[in-house]
Scaffold this motif. Structure first.
Motif, mmCIF file in Angstrom:
data_model
loop_
_atom_site.group_PDB
_atom_site.id
_atom_site.type_symbol
_atom_site.label_atom_id
_atom_site.label_comp_id
_atom_site.label_asym_id
_atom_site.label_seq_id
_atom_site.Cartn_x
_atom_site.Cartn_y
_atom_site.Cartn_z
ATOM 1 N N ASP A 1 1.277 -0.482 0.365
ATOM 2 C CA ASP A 1 -0.274 -0.465 0.057
ATOM 3 C C ASP A 1 1.150 1.474 -0.121
ATOM 4 O O ASP A 1 1.730 1.520 0.530
ATOM 5 C CB ASP A 1 -0.704 -0.099 1.155
ATOM 6 C CG ASP A 1 -1.809 -0.627 0.950
ATOM 7 O OD1 ASP A 1 -2.716 -1.334 -0.094
ATOM 8 O OD2 ASP A 1 -2.288 -1.771 2.274
ATOM 9 N N ASP B 1 1.442 5.792 0.407
ATOM 10 C CA ASP B 1 0.695 7.162 0.688
ATOM 11 C C ASP B 1 2.127 7.967 0.606
ATOM 12 O O ASP B 1 2.504 8.206 1.038
ATOM 13 C CB ASP B 1 0.362 6.773 1.948
ATOM 14 C CG ASP B 1 -0.710 7.972 3.040
ATOM 15 O OD1 ASP B 1 -0.985 8.514 2.110
ATOM 16 O OD2 ASP B 1 -0.733 7.684 4.100
ATOM 17 N N ARG B 2 1.363 9.013 -0.453
ATOM 18 C CA ARG B 2 2.263 10.088 -0.814
ATOM 19 C C ARG B 2 1.771 11.438 -0.630
ATOM 20 O O ARG B 2 0.505 11.608 -0.911
ATOM 21 C CB ARG B 2 2.473 9.674 -2.356
ATOM 22 C CG ARG B 2 3.237 10.771 -3.242
ATOM 23 C CD ARG B 2 3.386 10.030 -4.169
ATOM 24 N NE ARG B 2 4.434 8.911 -4.375
ATOM 25 C CZ ARG B 2 4.619 7.936 -5.220
ATOM 26 N NH1 ARG B 2 3.313 8.361 -6.011
ATOM 27 N NH2 ARG B 2 5.481 7.120 -5.289
ATOM 28 N N THR C 1 -2.011 14.676 -3.252
ATOM 29 C CA THR C 1 -1.531 13.560 -2.306
ATOM 30 C C THR C 1 -1.908 12.086 -3.413
ATOM 31 O O THR C 1 -2.701 12.039 -4.237
ATOM 32 C CB THR C 1 -2.882 13.578 -1.128
ATOM 33 O OG1 THR C 1 -3.704 13.687 -1.340
ATOM 34 C CG2 THR C 1 -2.400 14.682 -0.617
ATOM 35 N N THR D 1 -3.115 7.474 -2.340
ATOM 36 C CA THR D 1 -3.324 6.104 -1.575
ATOM 37 C C THR D 1 -3.413 5.559 -3.315
ATOM 38 O O THR D 1 -3.692 5.473 -4.138
ATOM 39 C CB THR D 1 -4.431 7.041 -1.137
ATOM 40 O OG1 THR D 1 -5.155 7.139 -2.272
ATOM 41 C CG2 THR D 1 -4.010 7.944 0.194
ATOM 42 N N GLY E 1 -2.565 4.209 -7.779
ATOM 43 C CA GLY E 1 -3.323 4.953 -6.989
ATOM 44 C C GLY E 1 -4.805 6.260 -7.488
ATOM 45 O O GLY E 1 -4.614 6.624 -8.378
ATOM 46 N N THR F 1 6.907 9.262 0.410
ATOM 47 C CA THR F 1 6.112 7.709 -0.013
ATOM 48 C C THR F 1 5.820 7.188 1.079
ATOM 49 O O THR F 1 6.838 6.588 1.314
ATOM 50 C CB THR F 1 6.101 7.441 -1.430
ATOM 51 O OG1 THR F 1 5.652 8.325 -2.530
ATOM 52 C CG2 THR F 1 5.354 6.212 -1.800
#
Length: 156
Positions: free
Chosen positions: A27, A29-30, A37, A39, A58, A149
């Protein structure tokens, strides 16, 4: 004076085992400071050449509320002290070489890449909890941002 070697990090092991432990699904998340952003999911798939094909997919969200799908691909190749990252083009083009060293409770590698007039300074941190973080500080006439990230193994 005799020194005791540091124990390997639980998930990542040592600098020479990081490459193999990237394989699989993550997974992501950036955050791109003040810009967007993202995901989604990233995967490292082994190729017949013993390289790893990286693909991320994403949802990107802009500060004004707009959102859209995005993806990116790279090819990773093991090197004696870490790995090299290539743009997924034919022929492959080097993005950067990452030499990994022990830094406290993490394994860390850094590299730079000049893209026309924009400088990308990248840091990879492989943390004791099994996650890893990639930061790209980008400076130049056309770009000025920090992308961060966080990757977490899927299913954990």
């Amino acid at each position: 004076m005799e020194t005791t070697p540091l124990p390997p990090l639980a998930f990542w092991g040592t600098p020479d085992t990081v490459f193999a432990r990237l394989e699989g699904a993550w997974d992501l998340d950036r955050t791109i400071e003040s810009k967007a952003t993202m995901t989604g999911m990233a995967g490292f798939t082994r190729l017949e050449t013993c390289q790893l094909k990286y693909r991320e997919d994403g949802r990107i969200r802009l500060p004004d509320g707009q959102s859209f799908d995005g993806h990116r691909e790279y090819v990773y190749e093991r090197s004696p002290d870490g790995f090299s990252v290539f743009f997924a083009e034919t022929p492959l083009r080097l993005f950067h070489d990452i030499a990994i060293v022990r830094e406290g409770d993490a394994l860390v590698g850094a590299a730079g890449h000049l893209c026309v007039a924009d400088q990308y300074d990248s840091i990879y941190r492989f943390l004791a909890d099994g996650t890893f973080v990639v930061e790209h500080l980008v400076k130049g006439p056309r770009k000025d941002y920090l992308s961060r990230t966080v990757f977490k193994r899927r299913g954990l």
